[in-house]
Design a protein around this motif. Sequence first.
Motif, mmCIF file in Angstrom:
data_model
loop_
_atom_site.group_PDB
_atom_site.id
_atom_site.type_symbol
_atom_site.label_atom_id
_atom_site.label_comp_id
_atom_site.label_asym_id
_atom_site.label_seq_id
_atom_site.Cartn_x
_atom_site.Cartn_y
_atom_site.Cartn_z
ATOM 1 N N GLN A 56 0.803 -1.360 0.487
ATOM 2 C CA GLN A 56 0.033 0.075 0.190
ATOM 3 C C GLN A 56 0.542 1.074 -0.300
ATOM 4 O O GLN A 56 0.792 2.291 0.607
ATOM 5 N N LYS A 57 2.040 1.319 -1.083
ATOM 6 C CA LYS A 57 3.131 2.399 -1.218
ATOM 7 C C LYS A 57 2.822 2.659 -2.312
ATOM 8 O O LYS A 57 3.493 1.811 -3.410
ATOM 9 N N ASP A 58 3.615 3.976 -2.445
ATOM 10 C CA ASP A 58 4.048 3.809 -3.971
ATOM 11 C C ASP A 58 5.527 3.850 -3.881
ATOM 12 O O ASP A 58 6.324 3.780 -3.391
ATOM 13 N N LEU A 59 6.087 2.850 -4.961
ATOM 14 C CA LEU A 59 7.834 2.746 -4.945
ATOM 15 C C LEU A 59 8.618 4.571 -4.867
ATOM 16 O O LEU A 59 9.534 4.380 -3.970
ATOM 17 N N SER A 73 7.496 6.767 -2.518
ATOM 18 C CA SER A 73 8.052 7.062 -1.529
ATOM 19 C C SER A 73 8.341 5.769 -0.592
ATOM 20 O O SER A 73 9.119 6.370 0.357
ATOM 21 N N ARG A 88 7.250 3.277 -12.653
ATOM 22 C CA ARG A 88 7.806 4.903 -12.589
ATOM 23 C C ARG A 88 7.199 5.265 -10.810
ATOM 24 O O ARG A 88 6.485 3.508 -10.557
ATOM 25 N N GLY A 89 7.345 6.143 -10.323
ATOM 26 C CA GLY A 89 7.497 6.319 -9.080
ATOM 27 C C GLY A 89 6.055 6.549 -8.435
ATOM 28 O O GLY A 89 6.524 6.317 -7.442
ATOM 29 N N ASP A 90 4.977 6.307 -8.759
ATOM 30 C CA ASP A 90 4.126 6.249 -8.547
ATOM 31 C C ASP A 90 2.819 5.335 -9.139
ATOM 32 O O ASP A 90 2.041 5.115 -8.979
ATOM 33 N N THR A 91 3.867 4.282 -9.223
ATOM 34 C CA THR A 91 2.920 2.490 -9.203
ATOM 35 C C THR A 91 3.223 2.284 -7.350
ATOM 36 O O THR A 91 3.798 2.830 -6.686
ATOM 37 N N HIS A 92 1.214 2.197 -7.446
ATOM 38 C CA HIS A 92 1.434 2.047 -6.774
ATOM 39 C C HIS A 92 1.036 0.432 -5.670
ATOM 40 O O HIS A 92 0.953 -0.851 -6.538
ATOM 41 N N GLN A 106 0.504 -3.369 -4.159
ATOM 42 C CA GLN A 106 -0.672 -3.799 -3.538
ATOM 43 C C GLN A 106 -0.477 -5.068 -2.907
ATOM 44 O O GLN A 106 0.213 -5.845 -3.657
#
Length: 267
Positions: free
Chosen positions: A174-177, A179, A204-208, A210
């Motif tokens: 449950q985190k973005d790459l 972060s 990319r960094g915004d990939t969440h 799960q």
Amino acid sequence: MASLFPIISLLLVIVISLMVVRIATVALVLTGLSHQLAQFQARSAFTGAGFTTSESDKVTQHPVRRRIIMLLMLLGNAGIVTAVSSLMLSFVGSGEDAGANSWWLRGVTLIGGVAALWFVSQSVWVDRTINRLVEWALRRWTDLEIRDYSNLLHLSHGYTVVEMVVEPDDWLTQKDLGSLRLSEEGVLVLGVERTTGPYLGAPRGDTHLQPGDVVILYGPNEVLANLDEREAGAGGNWDHHRAVDKQLKTQAEQKKEDAEATAATAS
């Protein structure tokens, strides 16, 4: 003419043997080996010499190269040269001796044939032409792995590639790459495979992330082992900070070694 059949068959077997080794050499080169090393390993496997060198690990640890070497060993141990030569020579043994002239003709044919093969094998033009034809054929009708990714990624030098399943209680979940800042630990995310949806290569960094996602990671063995066991919460965050500090120290030491090497070279 019948007396020359064994000599002709022997020369034919030599040609076939040379071509088998040549094809295997080119095939090994296509997997990323140098031509000299590929030629040495191919000849060793075909003749059954069984040389054990540090370079042999590059062959045994690579699945495509192992298949090539195993095929060479099979062909070499099958005794093609001995079987075919013995079969053809048996016809001569069953016939009558044609006299000294027959032995002289056989000797000249054998020496001339071997000399011709030697001359052809030493020709640079013939070597390049055969290599190009063999390489074209292998690319056209085989599915060789062109690059040795194990050596390219230095997987035997403390680095590895792993598939890590994201569990519900993992630090990754449950985190973005972006972060997670895994790159600060020396870890690169090569891809994310989801249970539903397409495969994400070089995400990319915004990939969440799960639960259930499979993350393909590249980095130091120790860091990846810790990351696999890292749980969500304050403890996981603390492990992350320690891994970042260790990576910074490693980079500082590497820069210092590079600077000393540069200074030594300049002096």
